[in-house]
Write a protein that holds these residues in place. Structure first.
Motif, PDB file in Angstrom:
ATOM      1  N   HIS B   5       0.848  -1.202   0.000  1.00 56.45           N
ATOM      2  CA  HIS B   5       0.000   0.000   0.000  1.00 56.45           C
ATOM      3  C   HIS B   5       0.884   1.253   0.000  1.00 56.45           C
ATOM      4  CE1 HIS B   5      -3.033   2.866   1.183  1.00 56.45           C
ATOM      5  NE2 HIS B   5      -3.973   1.919   1.214  1.00 56.45           N
ATOM      6  N   PRO B   6       0.625   2.214  -0.912  1.00 54.78           N
ATOM      7  CA  PRO B   6       1.508   3.397  -0.989  1.00 54.78           C
ATOM      8  C   PRO B   6       1.523   4.231   0.293  1.00 54.78           C
ATOM      9  CG  PRO B   6      -0.322   3.568  -2.556  1.00 54.78           C
ATOM     10  CD  PRO B   6      -0.401   2.204  -1.951  1.00 54.78           C
ATOM     11  N   LEU B   7       0.454   4.172   1.087  1.00 55.66           N
ATOM     12  CA  LEU B   7       0.429   4.961   2.332  1.00 55.66           C
ATOM     13  C   LEU B   7       0.725   4.117   3.567  1.00 55.66           C
ATOM     14  CD1 LEU B   7      -2.843   6.985   1.648  1.00 55.66           C
ATOM     15  CD2 LEU B   7      -0.494   7.696   1.180  1.00 55.66           C
ATOM     16  N   LEU B   8       0.294   2.841   3.544  1.00 58.96           N
ATOM     17  CA  LEU B   8       0.348   2.036   4.767  1.00 58.96           C
ATOM     18  C   LEU B   8       1.413   0.947   4.754  1.00 58.96           C
ATOM     19  CD1 LEU B   8      -3.506   1.528   5.139  1.00 58.96           C
ATOM     20  CD2 LEU B   8      -2.107   3.213   6.303  1.00 58.96           C
ATOM     21  N   GLY B   9       2.080   0.792   3.618  1.00 58.85           N
ATOM     22  CA  GLY B   9       3.088  -0.266   3.538  1.00 58.85           C
ATOM     23  C   GLY B   9       2.461  -1.604   3.222  1.00 58.85           C
ATOM     24  N   ILE B  79       3.681  -5.616  -9.567  1.00 60.76           N
ATOM     25  CA  ILE B  79       4.860  -4.784  -9.820  1.00 60.76           C
ATOM     26  C   ILE B  79       4.607  -3.303  -9.540  1.00 60.76           C
ATOM     27  CG2 ILE B  79       6.024  -6.321 -11.454  1.00 60.76           C
ATOM     28  CD1 ILE B  79       4.881  -4.472 -13.690  1.00 60.76           C
ATOM     29  N   ARG B  80       3.321  -2.919  -9.368  1.00 61.13           N
ATOM     30  CA  ARG B  80       3.080  -1.505  -9.098  1.00 61.13           C
ATOM     31  C   ARG B  80       1.786  -1.336  -8.322  1.00 61.13           C
ATOM     32  NH1 ARG B  80       3.009   3.454 -13.463  1.00 61.13           N
ATOM     33  NH2 ARG B  80       3.237   5.070 -11.894  1.00 61.13           N
ATOM     34  N   VAL B  81       1.798  -0.460  -7.326  1.00 63.05           N
ATOM     35  CA  VAL B  81       0.578  -0.147  -6.580  1.00 63.05           C
ATOM     36  C   VAL B  81       0.450   1.374  -6.516  1.00 63.05           C
ATOM     37  CG1 VAL B  81      -0.686  -0.471  -4.423  1.00 63.05           C
ATOM     38  CG2 VAL B  81       0.964  -2.197  -5.140  1.00 63.05           C
ATOM     39  N   GLU B  82      -0.701   1.889  -6.968  1.00 59.77           N
ATOM     40  CA  GLU B  82      -0.905   3.340  -6.950  1.00 59.77           C
ATOM     41  C   GLU B  82      -2.237   3.653  -6.292  1.00 59.77           C
ATOM     42  OE1 GLU B  82      -0.108   4.768 -11.250  1.00 59.77           O
ATOM     43  OE2 GLU B  82      -0.399   2.617 -11.327  1.00 59.77           O
ATOM     44  N   LEU B  83      -2.358   4.841  -5.750  1.00 59.44           N
ATOM     45  CA  LEU B  83      -3.669   5.306  -5.292  1.00 59.44           C
ATOM     46  C   LEU B  83      -4.524   5.566  -6.531  1.00 59.44           C
ATOM     47  CD1 LEU B  83      -2.699   7.824  -2.471  1.00 59.44           C
ATOM     48  CD2 LEU B  83      -3.888   5.633  -2.181  1.00 59.44           C
TER      49      LEU B  83
END
Lengths: 416, 92
Positions: B5-9, B79-83
């Motif tokens: 998660h981009p904010l929570l890890g 390979i990628r996680v974005e909001l």
């Protein structure tokens, strides 16, 4: 080769030297009348009914792997016809009737065991909806019996009746439901189709279609190009991938469903039991293992393996329904890829490309449908018209609004 | 599966609800001539990608953010996680 009791005795006395392969391994010819892509249960059943019932000749079944290696060997072997919607119930009842005489039909012991299936209910509302479903089944001539709590207790004394949140209040019982040895279904249909001269070609992967002026005239495979007048695709799990080669996009998502088997136990389960408060269904195989499953993992996947949260979820469901299962050890688990369609019902139809026919979208109800799917797909391929029981499984029903949504979930494939 | 998660890890995928192909961002133009056809495709027809696809995950048991994952449907590799909000801004 024909199987019989006499043959078994003869072979026993002569050192078992006379058994022949169950089906012949074939190499592709240059052309066929009909090619079936996919040598799973549905593809082989289609080829068999095409040859036997619809008197077609020059048929080939192309299988990218080996016979019995796909979903036909990866399910929980349950057969039943306890649906509610008109379009589904007639079809699955037809299928169950075919199951009842399949062994004689294909001359192969598929170990069809009508040990009964019970769907448990846990609230008054659920009971009412099961009564409604049971009534619909009976109108279709299917057997359905409503059991109250005492009757369920008598049949299945080991269930957890102390559950305060989800007490077992009764169940809808279909005595004609049961299990079938799944591998034997694949081998049996292959055996029967082979006897009618169908070429079963393993390790033959289709890599493209030959389409000229809107007509499909053949397939490209890793074993060369093969011509055909008609081509039927029965590759559920990989439907989108294969039909994409013909430029088609489908109302289908591929999802992974896991199934499990425990170590072998003495006979404890008298039939198939499904939990109405969690997604959990279980039966006991003739070898003694508890065969059970639950929900799909819920995300698009072509990997024939799932993830651990669902394993935990299924086992929790099992232990909450029958606490004694907690003492059994899990022996094996595996995953199969499901064609999850947009309304939870299958598709058996022509496509807009002449000569190309499609069978797929079975969600996770494909195994019990095997005979009827093969029969009605064969009907479509041979006569260019829909079989009566499958006439509503069309591709364009999503456009026309005539979807067949048994669960009423809408166009969200992972909820069906 | 672990979703970074981009904010929570890193978070377990079981905290999330799956919505499907990120193509759902491309809602058809309601003034289009081919409205019925467009919405039929939008609602029912999917690429069902074999390999890397962009998909929507909702962090229902967490901060309730929508994420766009680039995930391989054959190997489950992410390979990628974005909001989703950022993804939408970038892909306008």
């Amino acid at each position: 080769m024909t199987y019989s009791a006499l043959k078994i005795i003869k072979e026993a006395l002569t050192g078992h030297r006379g058994w022949k392969p169950v089906w012949q391994k074939s190499e592709p010819k240059k052309s066929y009348d009909i090619i079936i892509i996919g040598g799973g249960g549905h593809g082989l059943a289609t080829a068999y009914y095409l040859a036997k019932k619809y008197k077609q000749t020059k048929i080939a079944v192309l299988e990218k792997g080996w016979i019995g290696g796909g979903n036909v060997g990866r399910n929980t072997t349950i057969i039943r016809s306890n649906y509610m919607l008109n379009n589904n119930q007639a079809f699955y009842e037809f299928s169950l009737k075919l199951w009842e005489r399949i062994e004689k039909d294909i001359n192969y012991n598929a170990m069809v065991s009508q040990r009964g299936i019970i769907n448990l209910f846990h609230s008054d509302v659920q009971r009412d909806s099961y009564i409604r479903r049971g009534n619909t089944m009976r109108i279709h001539g299917t057997d359905a019996i409503l059991l109250n709590q005492d009757e369920v207790k008598k049949k299945y004394p080991f269930l957890n009746y102390e559950n305060a949140r989800f007490p077992i209040k009764g169940g809808l019982w279909q005595p004609r439901g049961g299990t079938v040895r799944h591998d034997a279904v694949a081998w049996g249909y292959a055996h029967a189709a082979d006897k009618y001269g169908v070429d079963i070609i393993e390790n033959c992967e289709v890599v493209g279609f030959e389409i000229v002026n809107g007509k499909c005239i053949g397939v490209k495979t890793n074993k060369g190009n093969i011509k055909a007048n008609k081509i039927g695709v029965a590759v559920a799990g990989n439907s989108s991938k294969v039909m994409n080669m013909a430029g088609m996009r489908l109302p289908i998502e591929s999802h992974v469903l896991q199934a499990f088997v425990s170590e072998g136990l003495k006979p404890i389960l008298p039939g198939v039991i499904t939990y109405g408060a969690g997604h959990f269904y279980v039966s006991q195989s003739d070898k003694g293992g508890l065969v059970f499953g639950g929900d799909i993992d819920g995300y698009n996947s072509y990997a024939q393996r799932g993830n651990l949260p669902v394993v935990e979820d299924v086992c929790e469901g099992g232990v909450s329904l029958m606490p004694m299962i907690g003492k059994a050890r899990l022996l094996r688990m595996w995953g199969g890829i499901m064609d999850m369609s947009m309304d939870g019902s299958p598709i058996i139809d022509k496509t807009h490309i002449s000569g190309l026919y499609f069978n797929g979208g079975w969600c996770y109800g494909g195994f019990k449908a095997t005979p009827a799917s093969g029969y009605s797909f064969a009907h479509l391929l041979a006569t260019d018209t829909h079989h009566e029981v499958a006439k509503n499984y069309t591709l364009d029903r999503f456009k026309s609004g005539l979807t067949i949504d048994e669960k009423g979930q809408g166009a969200q494939p992972n909820l069906h | 599966m672990i979703i970074n998660h981009p904010l929570l890890g890193p978070r377990d995928s079981s905290e999330f609800t799956y919505r499907g192909d990120a193509i759902l961002f491309n809602r058809p133009d309601p003034n289009s001539e081919s409205l019925l056809e467009d919405y039929y495709e939008y609602q029912y027809i999917r690429d069902n990608t074999h390999g890397f696809m962009k998909e929507l995950w909702f962090h229902e048991q967490g901060d309730r953010s929508w994420l766009v994952l680039t995930r391989n449907t054959v190997t489950h590799e992410i390979i990628r996680v974005e909001l989703a909000s950022e993804y939408k801004r970038e892909n306008k």
